[in-house]
Design a protein around this motif. Structure first.
Motif, mmCIF file in Angstrom:
data_model
loop_
_atom_site.group_PDB
_atom_site.id
_atom_site.type_symbol
_atom_site.label_atom_id
_atom_site.label_comp_id
_atom_site.label_asym_id
_atom_site.label_seq_id
_atom_site.Cartn_x
_atom_site.Cartn_y
_atom_site.Cartn_z
ATOM 1 N N ASP A 104 47.840 19.551 34.635
ATOM 2 C CA ASP A 104 47.172 20.535 35.475
ATOM 3 C C ASP A 104 47.852 21.895 35.310
ATOM 4 O O ASP A 104 49.081 21.988 35.273
ATOM 5 C CB ASP A 104 47.231 20.081 36.943
ATOM 6 N N TYR A 105 47.048 22.940 35.215
ATOM 7 C CA TYR A 105 47.593 24.273 34.947
ATOM 8 C C TYR A 105 48.539 24.768 36.031
ATOM 9 O O TYR A 105 49.307 25.712 35.814
ATOM 10 C CB TYR A 105 46.452 25.274 34.754
ATOM 11 N N ARG A 106 48.521 24.136 37.214
ATOM 12 C CA ARG A 106 49.402 24.563 38.299
ATOM 13 C C ARG A 106 50.779 23.912 38.245
ATOM 14 O O ARG A 106 51.656 24.274 39.020
ATOM 15 C CB ARG A 106 48.727 24.252 39.646
ATOM 16 N N TYR A 110 56.076 28.800 35.947
ATOM 17 C CA TYR A 110 55.784 30.072 35.290
ATOM 18 C C TYR A 110 56.776 31.160 35.651
ATOM 19 O O TYR A 110 56.634 32.301 35.185
ATOM 20 C CB TYR A 110 54.370 30.540 35.655
ATOM 21 N N ILE A 139 42.417 23.211 33.115
ATOM 22 C CA ILE A 139 41.890 23.549 34.436
ATOM 23 C C ILE A 139 40.909 22.455 34.840
ATOM 24 O O ILE A 139 39.899 22.246 34.159
ATOM 25 C CB ILE A 139 41.177 24.916 34.412
ATOM 26 N N ILE A 157 44.399 30.952 35.194
ATOM 27 C CA ILE A 157 45.788 30.546 34.943
ATOM 28 C C ILE A 157 46.755 31.650 35.343
ATOM 29 O O ILE A 157 47.783 31.401 35.988
ATOM 30 C CB ILE A 157 45.968 30.168 33.461
ATOM 31 N N GLU A 160 47.614 31.888 38.959
ATOM 32 C CA GLU A 160 48.662 30.944 39.352
ATOM 33 C C GLU A 160 50.038 31.448 38.915
ATOM 34 O O GLU A 160 51.028 31.306 39.639
ATOM 35 C CB GLU A 160 48.390 29.566 38.745
ATOM 36 N N ARG A 163 51.005 34.024 41.390
ATOM 37 C CA ARG A 163 51.354 33.417 42.675
ATOM 38 C C ARG A 163 52.783 32.895 42.658
ATOM 39 O O ARG A 163 53.564 33.145 43.578
ATOM 40 C CB ARG A 163 50.386 32.279 42.994
ATOM 41 N N GLN A 164 53.120 32.161 41.602
ATOM 42 C CA GLN A 164 54.477 31.619 41.506
ATOM 43 C C GLN A 164 55.524 32.720 41.419
ATOM 44 O O GLN A 164 56.587 32.647 42.062
ATOM 45 C CB GLN A 164 54.584 30.699 40.287
#
Length: 233
Positions: A104-106, A110, A139, A157, A160, A163-164
């Motif tokens: 999963d891309y999450r 990152y 995804i 992507i 995310e 976000r990280q």
């Protein structure tokens, strides 16, 4: 420049992420690359790398490279050339690829130095790109369509990624060195003078506290003298 303009430029530069990039693996449609570059700018990426087929190399450089003012786009004829740059910067290479081992891309971290590898819509990331990646991501989708447009997928992507990095505080302080900061501030604030200097192989002038050229008349006079000496030599 107005105080508002100066403030905007500095705010953007303060959030640039020098250890984050996108590599496109033979995404040859200019509109897709342009959309990817806009995504890069939105999350603070400074430099993107695009790999194009040899036959399209010169044409692509001429039509696409000059249009991206805020993100430097480096064009390569081979994927290895782009990957080597990422490896030199100790970046993990994460490929957007649907495979049996894809996650999963999450899931990836990152906040580490990262190069996101994106392929063309029909072909996807090349077999060499997949083999060269540290991991592959996908995804999750629940509809009949098999994949997103490449720029849409990159946007999801990179959201995310941002976000990280926001949660880790990587946007809270300036992360680019002083020399790069000064160069970009000048180039963004004075694009016409930038082109003038590049065409004539001149050093950029110093800026004053207001973001304008310090003593412009003296600088232009110095330039005229310098160019006159070149003509005589």
């Amino acid at each position: 420049m107005t105080p508002e303009r100066i403030g905007r430029l500095r705010a953007v530069l303060d959030r640039r992420q020098p250890d984050l990039t996108v590599i496109t693996d033979f995404v040859n449609k200019q509109r897709n690359v342009s959309a990817l570059v806009r995504n890069c700018d939105a999350v603070g990426i400074m430099t993107a790398h695009t790999v194009v087929e040899k036959d399209n190399y010169k044409a692509f450089r001429g039509t696409a490279m000059g249009s991206h003012h805020w993100v430097e786009v480096v064009c390569h004829e081979t994927l290895d050339a782009a990957l080597d740059i990422a490896r030199e910067q100790d970046m993990q290479v994460i490929a957007a690829h649907l495979g049996t081992d894809s996650i999963d891309y999450r899931e990836p971290d990152y906040t580490r130095p990262t190069a996101l590898l994106m392929g063309a819509e029909k072909r996807g990331v090349s077999a060499h790109g997949v083999a060269s990646a540290d991991c592959c991501i996908t995804i999750p989708m629940v509809g009949m369509v098999a994949s997103f447009n490449v720029s849409v997928a990159a946007g999801i992507i990179l959201a995310e990624v941002q976000r990280q990095r926001e949660a880790a505080g990587l946007y809270r302080h300036r992360r680019i060195d002083d020399a790069t900061y000064r160069r970009l501030f000048f180039e963004w604030g004075h694009p016409s003078v930038r082109e003038f200097c590049i065409e004539r192989d001149l050093e950029y002038p110093e800026l004053d506290a207001s973001g304008e050229i310090d003593s412009p008349s003296l600088w232009y006079e110095g330039v005229r003298q310098q160019l006159a000496k070149r003509d005589l030599s």
